[in-house]
Motif scaffolding. Structure first.
Motif, PDB file in Angstrom:
ATOM      1  N   LEU A  70      17.876   7.634  13.845  1.00 12.83           N
ATOM      2  CA  LEU A  70      16.873   8.343  13.045  1.00 12.83           C
ATOM      3  C   LEU A  70      15.777   7.455  12.474  1.00 12.83           C
ATOM      4  CD1 LEU A  70      19.026  10.791  10.925  1.00 12.83           C
ATOM      5  CD2 LEU A  70      17.579  11.328  12.840  1.00 12.83           C
ATOM      6  N   VAL A  71      15.609   6.248  12.982  1.00 16.83           N
ATOM      7  CA  VAL A  71      14.660   5.294  12.424  1.00 16.83           C
ATOM      8  C   VAL A  71      15.071   4.938  10.994  1.00 16.83           C
ATOM      9  CG1 VAL A  71      12.275   4.716  11.994  1.00 16.83           C
ATOM     10  CG2 VAL A  71      12.810   6.350  13.780  1.00 16.83           C
ATOM     11  N   GLY A  72      14.811   5.812  10.037  1.00 19.87           N
ATOM     12  CA  GLY A  72      15.235   5.491   8.663  1.00 19.87           C
ATOM     13  C   GLY A  72      15.705   6.703   7.895  1.00 19.87           C
ATOM     14  N   GLY A  73      15.703   7.884   8.563  1.00 18.19           N
ATOM     15  CA  GLY A  73      16.136   9.078   7.850  1.00 18.19           C
ATOM     16  C   GLY A  73      15.036   9.648   6.975  1.00 18.19           C
ATOM     17  N   TYR A  74      15.444  10.282   5.870  1.00 21.30           N
ATOM     18  CA  TYR A  74      14.487  11.029   5.073  1.00 21.30           C
ATOM     19  C   TYR A  74      13.390  10.159   4.478  1.00 21.30           C
ATOM     20  CZ  TYR A  74      17.528   9.324   1.390  1.00 21.30           C
ATOM     21  OH  TYR A  74      18.255   8.523   0.579  1.00 21.30           O
ATOM     22  N   ASN A  75      13.602   8.848   4.355  1.00 18.55           N
ATOM     23  CA  ASN A  75      12.578   8.015   3.724  1.00 18.55           C
ATOM     24  C   ASN A  75      11.749   7.238   4.735  1.00 18.55           C
ATOM     25  OD1 ASN A  75      14.421   6.099   4.469  1.00 18.55           O
ATOM     26  ND2 ASN A  75      15.217   5.800   2.417  1.00 18.55           N
ATOM     27  N   THR A  76      11.743   7.696   6.011  1.00 18.81           N
ATOM     28  CA  THR A  76      10.984   6.974   7.041  1.00 18.81           C
ATOM     29  C   THR A  76       9.518   6.824   6.667  1.00 18.81           C
ATOM     30  OG1 THR A  76      12.448   7.945   8.672  1.00 18.81           O
ATOM     31  CG2 THR A  76      10.425   6.962   9.487  1.00 18.81           C
ATOM     32  N   GLU A  77       8.910   7.898   6.151  1.00 15.76           N
ATOM     33  CA  GLU A  77       7.463   7.903   5.923  1.00 15.76           C
ATOM     34  C   GLU A  77       7.091   7.395   4.542  1.00 15.76           C
ATOM     35  OE1 GLU A  77       5.263   8.407   8.028  1.00 15.76           O
ATOM     36  OE2 GLU A  77       6.139   9.559   9.667  1.00 15.76           O
ATOM     37  N   TYR A  78       8.004   6.762   3.847  1.00 20.45           N
ATOM     38  CA  TYR A  78       7.689   6.304   2.491  1.00 20.45           C
ATOM     39  C   TYR A  78       7.467   4.806   2.477  1.00 20.45           C
ATOM     40  CZ  TYR A  78       8.621  10.770   0.367  1.00 20.45           C
ATOM     41  OH  TYR A  78       8.543  12.077   0.005  1.00 20.45           O
ATOM     42  N   SER A  79       6.519   4.377   1.649  1.00 20.72           N
ATOM     43  CA  SER A  79       6.252   2.946   1.533  1.00 20.72           C
ATOM     44  C   SER A  79       6.075   2.612   0.064  1.00 20.72           C
ATOM     45  CB  SER A  79       4.981   2.587   2.306  1.00 20.72           C
ATOM     46  OG  SER A  79       3.882   3.214   1.695  1.00 20.72           O
ATOM     47  N   GLY A  80       5.972   1.320  -0.196  1.00 22.81           N
ATOM     48  CA  GLY A  80       5.688   0.883  -1.556  1.00 22.81           C
ATOM     49  C   GLY A  80       6.752   1.305  -2.549  1.00 22.81           C
ATOM     50  N   MET A  81       6.316   1.610  -3.767  1.00 17.03           N
ATOM     51  CA  MET A  81       7.270   1.877  -4.840  1.00 17.03           C
ATOM     52  C   MET A  81       7.943   3.225  -4.675  1.00 17.03           C
ATOM     53  SD  MET A  81       8.549   0.039  -6.916  1.00 17.03           S
ATOM     54  CE  MET A  81      10.017   0.467  -7.831  1.00 17.03           C
ATOM     55  N   LYS A  82       7.334   4.162  -3.894  1.00 16.00           N
ATOM     56  CA  LYS A  82       8.008   5.440  -3.658  1.00 16.00           C
ATOM     57  C   LYS A  82       9.285   5.209  -2.865  1.00 16.00           C
ATOM     58  CE  LYS A  82       3.981   8.304  -3.367  1.00 16.00           C
ATOM     59  NZ  LYS A  82       3.190   8.801  -2.246  1.00 16.00           N
ATOM     60  N   PHE A  83       9.171   4.328  -1.847  1.00 15.61           N
ATOM     61  CA  PHE A  83      10.385   3.939  -1.133  1.00 15.61           C
ATOM     62  C   PHE A  83      11.343   3.258  -2.097  1.00 15.61           C
ATOM     63  CE2 PHE A  83      12.693   0.540   1.029  1.00 15.61           C
ATOM     64  CZ  PHE A  83      13.459   1.300   1.881  1.00 15.61           C
ATOM     65  N   GLY A  84      10.761   2.402  -2.965  1.00 16.34           N
ATOM     66  CA  GLY A  84      11.583   1.713  -3.955  1.00 16.34           C
ATOM     67  C   GLY A  84      12.349   2.679  -4.842  1.00 16.34           C
ATOM     68  N   MET A  85      11.715   3.812  -5.173  1.00 13.96           N
ATOM     69  CA  MET A  85      12.395   4.791  -6.031  1.00 13.96           C
ATOM     70  C   MET A  85      13.577   5.429  -5.301  1.00 13.96           C
ATOM     71  SD  MET A  85       9.085   6.416  -7.792  1.00 13.96           S
ATOM     72  CE  MET A  85       9.690   7.604  -8.958  1.00 13.96           C
ATOM     73  N   PHE A  86      13.398   5.754  -4.017  1.00 13.80           N
ATOM     74  CA  PHE A  86      14.527   6.270  -3.237  1.00 13.80           C
ATOM     75  C   PHE A  86      15.662   5.251  -3.201  1.00 13.80           C
ATOM     76  CE2 PHE A  86      11.826   9.433  -0.837  1.00 13.80           C
ATOM     77  CZ  PHE A  86      12.563  10.522  -1.242  1.00 13.80           C
ATOM     78  N   GLU A  91       0.849  -1.192   0.000  1.00 16.10           N
ATOM     79  CA  GLU A  91       0.000   0.000   0.000  1.00 16.10           C
ATOM     80  C   GLU A  91       0.882   1.238   0.000  1.00 16.10           C
ATOM     81  OE1 GLU A  91      -2.585   0.378   3.325  1.00 16.10           O
ATOM     82  OE2 GLU A  91      -3.505   2.208   2.541  1.00 16.10           O
ATOM     83  N   ASP A  92       0.438   2.236  -0.760  1.00 18.64           N
ATOM     84  CA  ASP A  92       1.193   3.471  -0.881  1.00 18.64           C
ATOM     85  C   ASP A  92       0.627   4.473   0.129  1.00 18.64           C
ATOM     86  OD1 ASP A  92       2.844   5.416  -1.798  1.00 18.64           O
ATOM     87  OD2 ASP A  92       1.473   6.039  -3.392  1.00 18.64           O
ATOM     88  N   LEU A  93       1.326   4.652   1.241  1.00 17.18           N
ATOM     89  CA  LEU A  93       0.816   5.497   2.318  1.00 17.18           C
ATOM     90  C   LEU A  93       1.340   6.920   2.194  1.00 17.18           C
ATOM     91  CD1 LEU A  93       1.376   3.086   5.304  1.00 17.18           C
ATOM     92  CD2 LEU A  93      -0.835   3.802   4.411  1.00 17.18           C
ATOM     93  N   VAL A  94       0.446   7.892   2.414  1.00 12.80           N
ATOM     94  CA  VAL A  94       0.862   9.284   2.555  1.00 12.80           C
ATOM     95  C   VAL A  94       0.357   9.753   3.920  1.00 12.80           C
ATOM     96  CG1 VAL A  94       0.723  11.615   1.637  1.00 12.80           C
ATOM     97  CG2 VAL A  94       0.686   9.679   0.091  1.00 12.80           C
TER      98      VAL A  94
END
Lengths: 166, 348
Positions: free
Chosen positions: B230-246, B69-72
């Motif tokens: 920092l948990v995960g840094g700048y991409n903490t709040e990203y999921s799905g393919m958006k995280f994949g793009m980072f 799921e792509d969460l915002v």
């Protein structure tokens, strides 16, 4: 329409639309970000004018340097002080003065543009503008070049001094 | 009109090939190597279930990312939250516009360059400009997530990238002074017969290497995504393919840095074994393939080095990072430029 013409109109539209967003957007973050596309468009115009070095310098200095600072300023002030930085609509007097000034500038620019005799020459396609600029800067314009570097050095020292003083 | 059409078709085909290569070589192979090598270093086995030797693991990973799921977050700024990964990946890919993958091939009387614009006069400046634009994706991603950890990670990343960009640029100046051109293809051509620039610029190479590690946010400079802090840094709040793009952008950046190092210091697409051994003529498809393969072997060696360092060296502290950047690398880079200038003046 050839490729260059097509590219020119695309870039011109990009510049005008993004500049309009910079001016009219209520959210200053959108304005700052939209400025990036304006800078990119201008860099594109430089490329069309065979000024490749100038184009890349435009991206490095304005987008990679100055705009990063602007965005940082907007981002951090909003979050730390808790005050939303927004460009509110101004009072009528301010709008009137600004409108009058812009109209005068626009009219004078149009007059200058239409009364000037433009000398259109075929652009000399000299692939390597970097070499020319470098040679000119270090021979004919050495004094201005050095003066600019001294000025920047003074600015750096001043910035460090202000930042250090607690 | 036909010339115009031809340019568009040629560029499109090249762009598709280059994008596929980035996805496969840097994305899939990079992730697989990273997981496998980290496993070896930590005395584990690593992925070994999907496909032979776990080779299909990256494809399973990507499939999983697509199905998630792509969460915002509610408090996030949705526009910038969506835009940030696109900018990051776009900038990482844009650099490949000026990277030559080989010399030229002659097909049906046309000399086709292996690369989109390998002969650009300002190629190196373009690469530097694109790395400076890369800051935006990370900054916006961290800011728009509306999360303290993300913002901290983004701030660290930006400060780090801006600081190390300076020494990176100055380290490059050494190569440019030796080569006397900003065109990457010209620099590669000058390095024929194994006269690699690493021989003339050893200090510059080391400086560039360290700066490249910092620029790509890889360990030991991975403070922007330091998990314990920092948990995960700048991409903490990203999921799905958006995280994949980072994620893909990080690997693409690693590949880009490796490619730039290979091009500037290790002879780029100059073949590892002389092409004459196989009787290849200049412009023939055989020679082009040999150059292409040599280039990628060199890049993969650099990527392996990146991975090796990541799993062997502990993370820096933030003050150490800044001290190294400003008080060690920058003076050394300036000394390298001055030294190169003096030596080339004396040899003249």
């Amino acid at each position: 329409m050839d490729l260059v013409g097509l590219a020119f109109y695309f870039l011109a539209a990009l510049i005008v639309i993004s500049a309009a967003i910079v001016v009219f957007s209520k959210n200053i973050m959108y304005s700052a970000f939209s400025l990036m596309f304006t800078f990119f468009g201008v860099a594109g115009l430089y490329v069309l004018l065979n000024a490749d070095f100038l184009a890349v310098t435009q991206i490095m200095v304005y987008i990679g340097g100055i705009l990063v600072l602007i965005i940082f300023g907007v981002m951090l002030t909003t979050r730390i002080t808790g005050v939303d930085v927004k460009s509110n609509s101004l009072g009528k007097i301010q709008v009137g003065i600004a409108g009058l000034l812009s109209t005068i500038i626009a009219i004078s620019l149009i007059v200058v543009f239409s009364s000037t005799k433009w000398f259109l020459s075929e652009p000399k396609v000299s692939g390597d503008s970097t070499k020319l600029i470098g040679n000119e800067l270090l021979t004919n314009y050495l004094l201005a070049f050095e003066a600019a570097s001294v000025l920047l050095l003074i600015a750096i020292i001043g910035a460090a001094f202000i930042a250090r003083r607690k | 009109m036909s010339e115009f059409l031809w340019v568009i078709i040629e560029s499109t085909i090249k762009a598709v090939i280059i994008l596929t290569l980035i996805m496969l070589v840097y994305g899939a192979l990079g992730v697989y190597l990273e997981r496998k090598i980290s496993a070896w270093i930590q005395n584990r086995i690593g992925p070994n279930r999907v496909g032979p030797f776990g080779l299909l693991q990256p494809f399973a990973d990507v499939l999983k990312l697509f199905l998630k799921e792509d969460l915002v977050p509610t408090a996030a700024n949705p526009t910038f939250h969506r835009l940030a990964p696109i900018i990051t990946l776009g900038v990482a890919v844009a650099v490949y516009a000026v990277i030559p993958f080989g010399d030229y091939v002659t097909i049906a009387g046309r000399n086709i360059q292996l690369g989109l614009a390998p002969n650009a006069n300002i190629a190196i400046l373009f690469v530097l400009a694109m790395t400076s634009v890369g800051v935006y994706g990370i900054t916006l991603g961290g800011w728009s997530s509306n999360n303290k950890y993300s913002l901290l990670g983004a701030l660290r990343s930006t400060a780090q990238m801006i600081s190390y960009e300076l020494s990176m640029g100055l380290a490059l100046v050494g190569v440019l002074m030796v080569a006397g051109t900003l065109s990457i293809n010209q620099i590669v051509i000058q390095q024929s017969n194994y006269h690699w620039n690493i021989i003339y610029q050893p200090l510059g190479f080391i400086l560039f290497l360290v700066a490249a590690f910092a620029e790509t946010n890889r360990a030991p400079f991975d403070l922007p995504e330091a998990e314990p802090e920092l948990v995960g840094g700048y991409n903490t709040e990203y999921s799905g393919m958006k995280f994949g793009m980072f994620f893909l952008a990080e690997y693409a950046n690693m590949g880009t840095s490796s490619a730039i190092m290979v091009l500037l210091y290790f002879g780029g697409w100059q073949t590892l074994v002389p092409g004459g051994w196989f009787g290849f003529e200049p412009g023939s498809i055989g020679l082009a393939l040999l150059q292409f393969v040599s280039f990628f072997i060199k890049i993969e060696i650099m990527v392996l080095f990146f991975i090796w360092v990541r799993w062997s060296v502990p993370r820096f502290r933030y003050d150490q990072l800044m001290n190294l950047g400003w008080k060690v690398l920058l003076p050394l880079a300036i000394a390298n430029v001055a030294g190169t200038g003096i030596v080339s003046l004396l040899l003249k």
